[in-house]
Design an enzyme around this catalytic site. Structure first.
Site, PDB file in Angstrom:
ATOM      1  N   LYS A 179     -14.393   9.131   6.327  1.00  8.63           N
ATOM      2  CA  LYS A 179     -14.000  10.051   7.406  1.00  8.63           C
ATOM      3  C   LYS A 179     -15.220  10.412   8.268  1.00  8.63           C
ATOM      4  CE  LYS A 179      -9.555  10.685   6.990  1.00  8.63           C
ATOM      5  NZ  LYS A 179      -9.020  10.625   5.690  1.00  8.63           N
ATOM      6  N   LYS A 236      -6.410  -2.442   4.415  1.00  9.95           N
ATOM      7  CA  LYS A 236      -5.076  -1.991   4.022  1.00  9.95           C
ATOM      8  C   LYS A 236      -4.247  -1.561   5.221  1.00  9.95           C
ATOM      9  CE  LYS A 236      -6.031   2.870   3.579  1.00  9.95           C
ATOM     10  NZ  LYS A 236      -5.462   4.124   3.265  1.00  9.95           N
ATOM     11  N   LYS A 289      -1.912   4.509   8.415  1.00 12.68           N
ATOM     12  CA  LYS A 289      -1.567   5.225   9.642  1.00 12.68           C
ATOM     13  C   LYS A 289      -2.766   5.262  10.572  1.00 12.68           C
ATOM     14  CE  LYS A 289       0.580   8.122   6.822  1.00 12.68           C
ATOM     15  NZ  LYS A 289       1.129   9.282   6.177  1.00 12.68           N
TER      16      LYS A 289
HETATM   17  P1  TYM Z   1      -1.130   9.231   2.168  1.00  9.94           P
HETATM   18  O1  TYM Z   1      -0.260  10.110   2.977  1.00  9.94           O
HETATM   19  O2  TYM Z   1      -2.311   8.616   2.811  1.00  9.94           O
HETATM   20  O3  TYM Z   1      -0.302   8.089   1.506  1.00  9.94           O
HETATM   21  C1  TYM Z   1       0.841   8.360   0.699  1.00  9.94           C
HETATM   22  C2  TYM Z   1       0.923   7.341  -0.415  1.00  9.94           C
HETATM   23  O4  TYM Z   1       1.002   6.021   0.106  1.00  9.94           O
HETATM   24  C3  TYM Z   1       0.009   5.214  -0.509  1.00  9.94           C
HETATM   25  N1  TYM Z   1      -0.486   4.192   0.442  1.00  9.94           N
HETATM   26  C4  TYM Z   1      -0.633   2.900   0.142  1.00  9.94           C
HETATM   27  N2  TYM Z   1      -0.413   2.219  -0.999  1.00  9.94           N
HETATM   28  C5  TYM Z   1      -0.648   0.896  -0.992  1.00  9.94           C
HETATM   29  N3  TYM Z   1      -1.084   0.214   0.109  1.00  9.94           N
HETATM   30  C6  TYM Z   1      -1.325   0.857   1.264  1.00  9.94           C
HETATM   31  N4  TYM Z   1      -1.720   0.170   2.351  1.00  9.94           N
HETATM   32  C7  TYM Z   1      -1.107   2.255   1.323  1.00  9.94           C
HETATM   33  N5  TYM Z   1      -1.247   3.202   2.291  1.00  9.94           N
HETATM   34  C8  TYM Z   1      -0.871   4.385   1.728  1.00  9.94           C
HETATM   35  C9  TYM Z   1      -1.108   6.155  -0.904  1.00  9.94           C
HETATM   36  O5  TYM Z   1      -1.878   5.606  -1.949  1.00  9.94           O
HETATM   37  C10 TYM Z   1      -0.313   7.372  -1.335  1.00  9.94           C
HETATM   38  O6  TYM Z   1       0.107   7.220  -2.667  1.00  9.94           O
HETATM   39  N6  TYM Z   1      -3.899  12.223  -0.610  1.00  9.94           N
HETATM   40  C11 TYM Z   1      -2.563  11.691  -0.489  1.00  9.94           C
HETATM   41  C12 TYM Z   1      -1.497  12.763  -0.370  1.00  9.94           C
HETATM   42  C13 TYM Z   1      -1.481  13.692  -1.528  1.00  9.94           C
HETATM   43  C14 TYM Z   1      -1.056  13.419  -2.849  1.00  9.94           C
HETATM   44  C15 TYM Z   1      -1.240  14.620  -3.580  1.00  9.94           C
HETATM   45  C16 TYM Z   1      -0.537  12.287  -3.461  1.00  9.94           C
HETATM   46  C17 TYM Z   1      -1.894  14.985  -1.481  1.00  9.94           C
HETATM   47  N7  TYM Z   1      -1.750  15.529  -2.715  1.00  9.94           N
HETATM   48  C18 TYM Z   1      -0.905  14.697  -4.937  1.00  9.94           C
HETATM   49  C19 TYM Z   1      -0.209  12.377  -4.821  1.00  9.94           C
HETATM   50  C20 TYM Z   1      -0.391  13.562  -5.525  1.00  9.94           C
HETATM   51  C21 TYM Z   1      -2.545  10.846   0.759  1.00  9.94           C
HETATM   52  O7  TYM Z   1      -3.348  10.970   1.623  1.00  9.94           O
HETATM   53  O8  TYM Z   1      -1.560  10.011   0.838  1.00  9.94           O
END
Ligand code: TYM
Length: 329
Positions: A111, A194, A197
């Protein structure tokens, strides 16, 4: 029965990475376990969204979750900011989280590199809030993609540190979880890295079939294999990875053989891949539209979800306060 927690930031529509990296695993677990699924709308604030955008995104992501098959009759579906107990645990955990370890987190360093003009303290303590989300329900399994592996490692560390500090065996140490054993990284179509967003390379569940075809046909490839047995380049490997996720094994076999014999036509592969993606996303897209138009249903789901999540979270907070020494006279 295990306790399962998973979440997603409300920063935009769900893409195939979210679906195949995390959500699809959650769906397989929701019937047999005590499951919590939430929208991380506090985490979304690190990028400073406008109020209307924040609100719109929360609603969209909620509708998309439900459209994918999360069943609010079985799982607890809620919005992070409806459960203020998590902020208290976040504050308490922050006291035992060290600035050095937070600064060394890969996602924080990434970031800083990308947005040097917005290095806020929320970004630094992002993994602490995430740990609070998980351990407040004393979860043991967390379905997430590969990119969240380090955050889970930190969650375990914070849980362990709390237990050690107070000489208790209170918080379980949760694992990042995937049914296929290995955590998944769904690639983007722009050649490297990967799907994400912020990477701007996503295929979204909400994309129309035409948009999906256009995106897939634009995917980066190479000039094709020249000799049998040649290893595919990174962009082509990524196309095959996506194909393994969405297509029938016989389709993957067909194109793998065509590649091996140097007869492959990437245009054919892309056409097939696009259709196979559309097969997954089309029914979901229709349900998203239906659910989005039903405000009453959405309000009911989150009100019930908040109630159940607060019940679980407030029990933990009561016990944690007692352990720490905030006791009544
Ligand atoms: P976020 O919003 O970036 O993504 C949500 C979930 O999607 C998965 N993901 C992917 N998995 C495989 N390949 C990809 N290209 C890919 N892009 C996204 C992420 O691994 C995630 O599982 N920090 C988390 C949100 C969060 C959270 C939590 C998750 C906050 N608190 C507690 C689990 C438990 C996040 O930014 O996800």
């Amino acid at each position: 029965m295990e306790t399962v927690v998973s979440g997603i930031r409300s920063t935009g529509n769900l893409h195939l990475g979210n679906y195949f990296g995390a959500l699809s695993n959650f769906l397989k677990m929701q019937k047999e376990n005590r499951c919590f699924f939430f929208i991380a709308d506090y985490h979304a604030l690190t990028t400073h969204p406008k109020p209307d955008d924040l609100h719109g995104n929360i609603k969209q992501v909620l509708a998309e979750y439900l459209a994918c098959g999360i069943d609010p009759e079985i799982a607890t579906v809620f919005i992070q900011s409806d459960v203020p107990e998590v902020i208290e645990l976040y504050l308490l955990l922050n006291m035992n989280a060290y600035v050095g370890e937070l600064q060394r987190t890969t996602s924080f360093k990434e970031k800083i590199r990308r947005h040097p003009d917005n290095i806020n303290a929320g970004l630094l303590t992002y993994p602490v809030l995430m740990a609070a989300d998980i351990i407040i329900h004393k979860a043991s399994k967390v379905p997430v993609g590969k990119d969240q592996e380090q955050h889970l490692e930190m969650t375990r560390r914070f849980a362990r540190r709390f237990n050690t500090m107070y000489g208790v065996d209170y918080f379980p140490e949760p694992d990042a979880y995937n049914f296929g054993k290995k955590l998944v990284k769904v690639p983007g179509l722009d050649g490297t890295g990967k799907m994400g967003k912020s990477e701007g390379n996503g295929i979204y569940l909400f994309d129309s079939p035409e948009e999906i075809r256009k995106k897939v046909m634009r995917a980066v490839t190479d000039s094709g294999p020249k000799t049998p047995g040649e290893k595919p380049s990174e962009p082509v490997k990524n196309l095959f990875t996506l194909m393994k996720i969405v297509s029938d094994p016989s389709t993957v076999k067909y194109f793998t053989e065509k590649y091996a014999s140097c007869e492959i036509r990437y245009g054919d592969l892309k056409k097939q891949l696009a259709e196979d993606i559309i097969k997954v996303t089309s029914p979901i897209r229709e349900r998203i539209l239906e659910i989005l138009s039903d405000n009453q249903y959405l309000s009911k789901v989150v009100a019930r979800g908040a109630e159940k999540a607060r019940e679980s979270a407030s029990k933990t907070i009561r016990e944690v306060r007692e352990i720490i020494g905030y006791r009544s006279f």
